[in-house]
Write an enzyme that holds these catalytic residues in place. Structure first.
Site, PDB file in Angstrom:
ATOM      1  N   CYS A 415       0.747  -1.325  -0.033  1.00 19.64           N
ATOM      2  CA  CYS A 415       0.073  -0.022  -0.010  1.00 19.64           C
ATOM      3  C   CYS A 415       0.636   1.374  -0.016  1.00 19.64           C
ATOM      4  CB  CYS A 415      -0.966  -0.075   1.031  1.00 19.64           C
ATOM      5  SG  CYS A 415      -2.463   0.711   0.772  1.00 19.64           S
ATOM      6  N   HIS A 546      -3.558  -4.724   0.396  1.00 21.50           N
ATOM      7  CA  HIS A 546      -3.069  -5.378   1.549  1.00 21.50           C
ATOM      8  C   HIS A 546      -2.935  -6.886   1.398  1.00 21.50           C
ATOM      9  CE1 HIS A 546      -2.070  -1.734   3.836  1.00 21.50           C
ATOM     10  NE2 HIS A 546      -3.149  -1.311   3.363  1.00 21.50           N
ATOM     11  N   GLU A 548      -1.264  -9.234   3.018  1.00 21.83           N
ATOM     12  CA  GLU A 548      -1.039  -9.880   4.177  1.00 21.83           C
ATOM     13  C   GLU A 548      -2.636 -10.149   4.949  1.00 21.83           C
ATOM     14  OE1 GLU A 548      -0.489  -6.818   3.934  1.00 21.83           O
ATOM     15  OE2 GLU A 548      -1.097  -5.323   5.366  1.00 21.83           O
TER      16      GLU A 548
HETATM   17  N1  GLN Z   1      -1.719   6.608   3.209  1.00 20.07           N
HETATM   18  C1  GLN Z   1      -2.110   5.732   2.054  1.00 20.07           C
HETATM   19  C2  GLN Z   1      -3.491   6.043   1.341  1.00 20.07           C
HETATM   20  O1  GLN Z   1      -4.386   6.476   2.169  1.00 20.07           O
HETATM   21  C3  GLN Z   1      -1.663   4.370   2.215  1.00 20.07           C
HETATM   22  C4  GLN Z   1      -2.517   3.834   3.201  1.00 20.07           C
HETATM   23  C5  GLN Z   1      -2.197   2.463   3.656  1.00 20.07           C
HETATM   24  O2  GLN Z   1      -0.913   1.993   3.447  1.00 20.07           O
HETATM   25  N2  GLN Z   1      -3.197   1.576   4.042  1.00 20.07           N
HETATM   26  O3  GLN Z   1      -3.644   5.805   0.396  1.00 20.07           O
END
Ligand code: GLN
Length: 570
Positions: A415, A546, A548
């Site tokens: 992400c 994600h 994970e």
């Molecule tokens: N801050 C970033 C976003 O909002 C990444 C979010 C994250 O890593 N879950 O897109």
């Protein structure tokens, strides 16, 4: 399904097209097992609940595991991971406590919105109903109205899942002010269904250093506390440094009014996956069924589980993985909580490949202020930059990513880790000086990562709770890429939690400079995976989602497995 129940679930959750309720048919009375903590928190109620799930499902029953969080947040999404640990995201997009992740991993499947509740959700429903005059002019109170809403939700969760048995973990410890209504709800359910409700207390037996003896008194007091709610535990799971001796079991049995064979030892273990096997050693699965007057539907078979645990013990060769993060502010003991699913995903992929992961925490701030030197990264076989928000330590992360890219250290960005991988690439390969994500620099000349159009309005109105792009979305995977090699599928579904995305205007520039967007939303608008070809780097890959969150002990995540494979070949 009754209309009222349907309505309740709607209240419980944000409407979502992804909500899945299998609605299986079942026979016989539904059974409820409440798991309540005694003495102190953090002794493994969640793992006990998950393990009860594993051992009962192995006997042919269908379970649903419910987590009750007594806080007033409507979901876990607004909490800082250093406060509360990782925010786990269900397939539906509901942001929950990390215990839901453990439940899914131990059951090996997805749970639903109905399986999670917070006091915020419960109160919100009651208050909204009151505003709609649904209480017919009565005075609305915590007891009975809020308590009964809890009872209804527990029943609704069972109904939606079509399960045979629900295991409900009540957050906190007996004696807390916050969870008293939940314990009372459990009592009411028991009164309504005397033969179908069991109570399990997970308690702790300390061995004070100066005394050197395992003490049962705190547990005795905790049981007495529980008794004062009108609830008697049927089982005690005794968490302690070691197994309980007969003398301690006898003492607890007499003083707590719990049958001796219902006192289950739960000694400290080197890994949580041993817990179901340990419970089986004390016969917990059969004892629970006997107490519920249920006959096993099949012979318990935990051979796959056991094989996985054996792999944990037999893995020899180490693979050194660094996680570069920022949620370090409350001391080391919190780290594993803030990135729990990432750690578990690494473990599954490593152990199944016969390697032992050695995970090192690196604080991105140290690379930013020069406290840590980049060449020290050379000793790692792989580097992960996990999800994150905000500015802290961000330049440190970008430096680490540049080092991993230039020195061909396998890199996996999750992400934020993918977004920053592209920021780094834009600055140092595309030569776009000052390129950034608009999350940090709204006025950057090169917004290579920018806020998603639908998120702009949400942020302007300060509507932060439950409004990110959340939950499972499909992605198309391109042929001839690392992602495709790993997934061996042309469409996948992964869970998201973000507000920013790769700026479509820069996609061509990235592609011309060698980046492959190997995963894209079906419409081709959102870039879901970015990678460098194998000819350029052994493993440099980032995901907007994600991965994970979907890794399971018995089915490791393909991308984590590809990353660990590259790392162990370094
Ligand atoms: N801050 C970033 C976003 O909002 C990444 C979010 C994250 O890593 N879950 O897109």
């Amino acid at each position: 399904m009754k209309r009222a129940l349907q309505k309740k679930i709607k209240h419980a959750t944000r409407p979502s097209s992804h909500t899945i309720f299998p609605n299986r048919r079942r026979s016989g009375a539904h059974k409820y097992i409440f798991v309540i903590g005694g003495v102190m928190s953090g002794v493994g109620k969640g793992i006990a609940t998950s393990s009860i799930g594993t051992i009962l499902e192995s006997r042919g029953f269908h379970l649903n595991l419910v987590k009750v969080d007594p806080y007033l947040n409507v979901d876990a999404g607004t909490m800082n991971p250093t406060e509360h640990g990782e925010v786990f995201v269900l397939r539906s997009g509901l942001e929950t406590d990390q215990d839901m992740g453990n439940y899914e991993r131990f059951l090996g499947r997805d749970l639903t919105n109905a399986d999670y509740m917070t006091s915020g959700m419960v109160y919100r429903t009651v208050i909204e109903r009151e505003r709609a005059l649904e209480y017919g002019g009565r005075c609305v109170e915590a007891v009975p109205h809020v308590r009964d809403e809890i009872v209804e939700r527990i029943k609704a969760a069972a109904h939606h899942n079509g399960s045979d048995i629900s295991v409900i973990e009540i957050g906190g410890t007996v004696g807390d002010f916050q969870n008293a209504l939940y314990i009372d709800a459990a009592r009411v359910l028991k009164m309504q269904h005397p033969d179908d409700v069991l109570f399990v207390m997970v308690s702790y037996l300390p061995v004070p250093g100066t005394i050197g003896e395992m003490k049962t008194k705190p547990t005795q007091t905790a049981v007495r506390d529980l008794n004062s709610y009108g609830v008697q535990p049927d089982f005690l799971i005794a968490r302690a440094f070691s197994s309980l001796d007969e003398k301690r079991k006898e003492k607890l049995s007499i003083s707590c009014n719990v049958r001796k064979d219902h006192i289950i030892s739960a000694p400290d273990v080197s890994n949580i996956y041993e817990v179901p096997l340990n419970f089986e050693k004390d016969g917990l699965g059969d004892l629970l069924l006997k107490e519920m007057k249920l006959k096993p539907r099949k012979k318990s078979n935990l051979s796959e589980w056991r094989a996985f645990v054996n792999k944990i013990h037999s893995a020899q060769k180490e693979v050194n993985i660094a996680i570069v993060g920022k949620y370090f502010d409350t001391g080391d003991f919190m780290l594993s909580d803030a990135y729990l699913s990432v750690i578990e995903a690494i473990k599954y992929s490593s152990y199944t490949q016969g390697v032992k992961p050695k995970i090192t925490w690196l604080n991105s701030k140290d690379f930013q202020n020069g406290k840590a030197s980049l060449p020290t990264l050379a000793k790692y076989d792989g580097i992960i930059v996990p999800g994150g928000f905000g500015e802290t330590g961000i330049e440190g992360k970008i430096k680490v990513i540049q080092y991993a890219r230039e020195n061909k250290i396998p890199y996996f960005g999750l992400c934020y880790g993918m977004q920053l991988m592209l920021v780094e690439y834009a600055r140092n390969v595309l030569g776009l000086f000052g390129a950034h994500t608009t999350e940090i620099d709204p006025h950057t000349k090169h917004p290579v990562v920018l806020v998603m159009p639908e998120q702009k309005k949400i942020l302007k109105e300060d509507r932060y709770g439950g409004t990110m792009r959340l939950g499972a979305y499909p992605a198309k995977i391109s042929k001839g890429t690392i992602a495709r090699d790993a997934y061996k599928a042309d469409t996948v579904e992964e869970r998201h939690r973000h507000r920013y995305e790769v700026n479509p205007e820069y996609i061509k520039a990235f592609e011309d400079a060698g980046v492959v967007f190997s995963g894209q939303s079906p419409s081709g608008v959102l870039m879901e995976i970015a990678e460098l070809p194998k000819s350029a780097h052994p493993f440099m890959l980032g995901t907007q989602f994600h991965p994970e969150l979907q890794a399971k002990p018995l089915s490791p995540h393909p991308l984590f497995s590809a990353f660990i494979k590259a790392a162990s070949q370094k």
